[in-house]
Design a protein around this motif. Structure first.
Motif, PDB file in Angstrom:
ATOM      1  N   GLY A  36       0.794  -1.368   0.071  1.00 32.83           N
ATOM      2  CA  GLY A  36      -0.095   0.041  -0.036  1.00 32.83           C
ATOM      3  C   GLY A  36       0.995   1.435   0.085  1.00 32.83           C
ATOM      4  N   ALA A  37       2.073   1.205   0.578  1.00 36.72           N
ATOM      5  CA  ALA A  37       2.711   2.444   0.690  1.00 36.72           C
ATOM      6  C   ALA A  37       3.521   2.625  -0.569  1.00 36.72           C
ATOM      7  CB  ALA A  37       4.103   1.880   1.653  1.00 36.72           C
ATOM      8  N   TYR A  39       1.427   2.397  -3.294  1.00 33.90           N
ATOM      9  CA  TYR A  39       0.685   3.073  -4.253  1.00 33.90           C
ATOM     10  C   TYR A  39       0.401   4.521  -3.476  1.00 33.90           C
ATOM     11  CZ  TYR A  39      -0.616  -1.225  -6.660  1.00 33.90           C
ATOM     12  OH  TYR A  39      -0.316  -2.172  -7.483  1.00 33.90           O
ATOM     13  N   SER A  86      -6.067   4.994  -3.772  1.00 36.52           N
ATOM     14  CA  SER A  86      -7.176   4.289  -3.846  1.00 36.52           C
ATOM     15  C   SER A  86      -7.610   4.363  -5.323  1.00 36.52           C
ATOM     16  CB  SER A  86      -8.035   4.237  -2.907  1.00 36.52           C
ATOM     17  OG  SER A  86      -9.201   3.389  -3.323  1.00 36.52           O
ATOM     18  N   ARG A  95      -0.728  -0.053 -12.124  1.00 36.33           N
ATOM     19  CA  ARG A  95      -0.419  -1.496 -11.509  1.00 36.33           C
ATOM     20  C   ARG A  95       0.732  -2.362 -12.383  1.00 36.33           C
ATOM     21  NH1 ARG A  95      -4.156  -2.042  -7.561  1.00 36.33           N
ATOM     22  NH2 ARG A  95      -3.051  -3.908  -7.014  1.00 36.33           N
ATOM     23  N   ARG A 117      -3.457  -5.869  -1.556  1.00 36.86           N
ATOM     24  CA  ARG A 117      -4.805  -6.291  -1.836  1.00 36.86           C
ATOM     25  C   ARG A 117      -4.866  -7.353  -3.056  1.00 36.86           C
ATOM     26  NH1 ARG A 117      -4.973  -2.594   1.022  1.00 36.86           N
ATOM     27  NH2 ARG A 117      -6.260  -0.944   1.408  1.00 36.86           N
ATOM     28  N   ASP A 171     -11.726  -0.618  -4.048  1.00 36.48           N
ATOM     29  CA  ASP A 171     -10.661  -1.509  -4.028  1.00 36.48           C
ATOM     30  C   ASP A 171     -11.297  -2.838  -4.584  1.00 36.48           C
ATOM     31  OD1 ASP A 171      -8.903   0.310  -3.261  1.00 36.48           O
ATOM     32  OD2 ASP A 171      -8.962  -0.424  -1.001  1.00 36.48           O
ATOM     33  N   ARG A 174     -13.033  -2.467  -8.864  1.00 34.67           N
ATOM     34  CA  ARG A 174     -12.006  -2.212 -10.017  1.00 34.67           C
ATOM     35  C   ARG A 174     -11.944  -3.355 -10.770  1.00 34.67           C
ATOM     36  NH1 ARG A 174      -7.138  -1.529  -6.179  1.00 34.67           N
ATOM     37  NH2 ARG A 174      -6.518  -3.533  -6.056  1.00 34.67           N
TER      38      ARG A 174
HETATM   39  O1   DC Z   1      -2.941  -0.987   2.086  1.00 36.86           O
HETATM   40  P1   DC Z   1      -3.228   0.814   2.228  1.00 36.86           P
HETATM   41  O2   DC Z   1      -4.402   1.075   2.997  1.00 36.86           O
HETATM   42  O3   DC Z   1      -2.010   1.507   2.588  1.00 36.86           O
HETATM   43  O4   DC Z   1      -3.494   0.868   0.520  1.00 36.86           O
HETATM   44  C1   DC Z   1      -3.645   2.114  -0.043  1.00 36.86           C
HETATM   45  C2   DC Z   1      -4.364   1.855  -1.267  1.00 36.86           C
HETATM   46  O5   DC Z   1      -3.453   1.353  -2.170  1.00 36.86           O
HETATM   47  C3   DC Z   1      -5.684   1.103  -1.266  1.00 36.86           C
HETATM   48  O6   DC Z   1      -6.796   1.937  -1.011  1.00 36.86           O
HETATM   49  C4   DC Z   1      -5.674   0.589  -2.695  1.00 36.86           C
HETATM   50  C5   DC Z   1      -4.188   0.444  -3.031  1.00 36.86           C
HETATM   51  N1   DC Z   1      -3.624  -0.701  -2.979  1.00 36.86           N
HETATM   52  C6   DC Z   1      -3.731  -1.663  -4.030  1.00 36.86           C
HETATM   53  O7   DC Z   1      -4.519  -1.242  -4.713  1.00 36.86           O
HETATM   54  N2   DC Z   1      -3.184  -2.824  -3.965  1.00 36.86           N
HETATM   55  C7   DC Z   1      -2.306  -3.355  -3.179  1.00 36.86           C
HETATM   56  N3   DC Z   1      -1.674  -4.450  -3.209  1.00 36.86           N
HETATM   57  C8   DC Z   1      -2.172  -2.332  -1.824  1.00 36.86           C
HETATM   58  C9   DC Z   1      -2.557  -1.096  -2.156  1.00 36.86           C
END
Ligand code: DC
Length: 261
Positions: A36-37, A39, A86, A95, A117, A171, A174
């Motif tokens: 997530g960090a 993104y 997000s 991605r 995710r 999330d 999509r």
């Molecule tokens: O885990 P997080 O809340 O820090 O992630 C922030 C955003 O990044 C989350 O809303 C969607 C995206 N994300 C993603 O699409 N795929 C991932 N593997 C991790 C995060």
């Protein structure tokens, strides 16, 4: 080829993945990646340059320009950046730009615990252990509100719950790599668990999955187990099973020693 151990920890926002992934990585002696960090860092770069997360080309350019130091930026957990992350994460080009970095990270010995995710479904479909961590929307909203309050942010529970619901929707809905449980991921509902209980339950799952993979077959006597069950510590040398320094038999998986506390 050096083999690595990969643990994928997926689930929705504020389910407790981050704390769990950090503790698992420390216990297992693995590296840890908070995907997530990545993104969030891409979103921070984009916003800084005046870009709009809805603009796929600019979002992908920000993702391609990421450098490791971007992951250490201040303010990555700000709600504005969270929201933008997000949104930006829905673009296939973003991605794609971030995939190789995550896969390389996972493939670097001794392996990694990666939370996100789509780790178990897309980034590391061959992960040795996959956890799918959830909690009720109410529990997740409360946890996030408490986290925000602890760092001095004004946080209204209803507003936080609405933000989480919006992120869940984005999330999971999509088209590209949506949040979903991999068929072989083990669900872990943390609604009624605190951080220690979550960690112990996750360690039990890791041990069971490695046993089920047939790589670690010697059971350590229950009487020798500490409160957290098995400790997985890196050891040198090949082989699945060996004698420990005190003559006891040890369970070993890809160079990682499964022993008791
Ligand atoms: O885990 P997080 O809340 O820090 O992630 C922030 C955003 O990044 C989350 O809303 C969607 C995206 N994300 C993603 O699409 N795929 C991932 N593997 C991790 C995060």
């Amino acid at each position: 080829m050096t083999r690595v151990l990969v643990v994928a920890v997926d689930g929705p926002a504020a389910a407790g993945k981050g704390t769990l992934a950090r503790r698992l990585s420390e216990r297992l002696g693995l590296r840890r990646l908070d995907s997530g960090a990545i993104y969030r860092a891409a979103a921070a770069r984009l916003l800084e340059s005046g870009g709009d997360p809805a603009d796929e080309a600019r979002a992908a350019a920000a993702a391609r320009a990421l450098a490791p130091r971007d992951l250490e930026r201040d303010g990555l957990r700000d709600r504005r950046i969270e929201r933008a992350a997000s949104e930006l994460a829905a673009h296939p080009a973003v991605r794609a730009a971030l995939l190789a970095f995550q896969r390389d990270y996972a493939a670097t010995p001794p392996g990694a615990v990666i939370d996100g995710r789509d780790i178990g479904t897309v980034v590391c479909p061959e992960a040795d252990v996959k956890l799918y961590v959830t909690a009720s929307p109410e529990a997740r909203a409360r946890r996030r509100r408490d986290e925000l309050l602890a760092r001095g942010d004004a946080a209204d529970l209803a507003a936080v719950a609405a933000e989480i619901a919006e992120r869940d929707r984005r999330d999971t809905e999509r088209a590209c790599s949506p949040l979903r449980r991999a068929a072989d991921a083990v669900p872990l509902d943390t609604t009624a668990l605190d951080a220690d209980e979550t960690f112990r339950a996750a360690l039990d799952i890791v041990r069971e999955r490695l046993n089920a993979a047939g790589k670690a077959t010697i059971q350590t006597p229950a009487s020798a187990r500490g409160p957290e069950g098995f400790r997985l510590a890196p050891v040198r040398g090949p082989g699945e099973i060996s004698s420990g320094s005190h003559g006891e038999r040890r369970r070993r998986f890809r160079g990682i020693d499964l022993e008791t506390e």
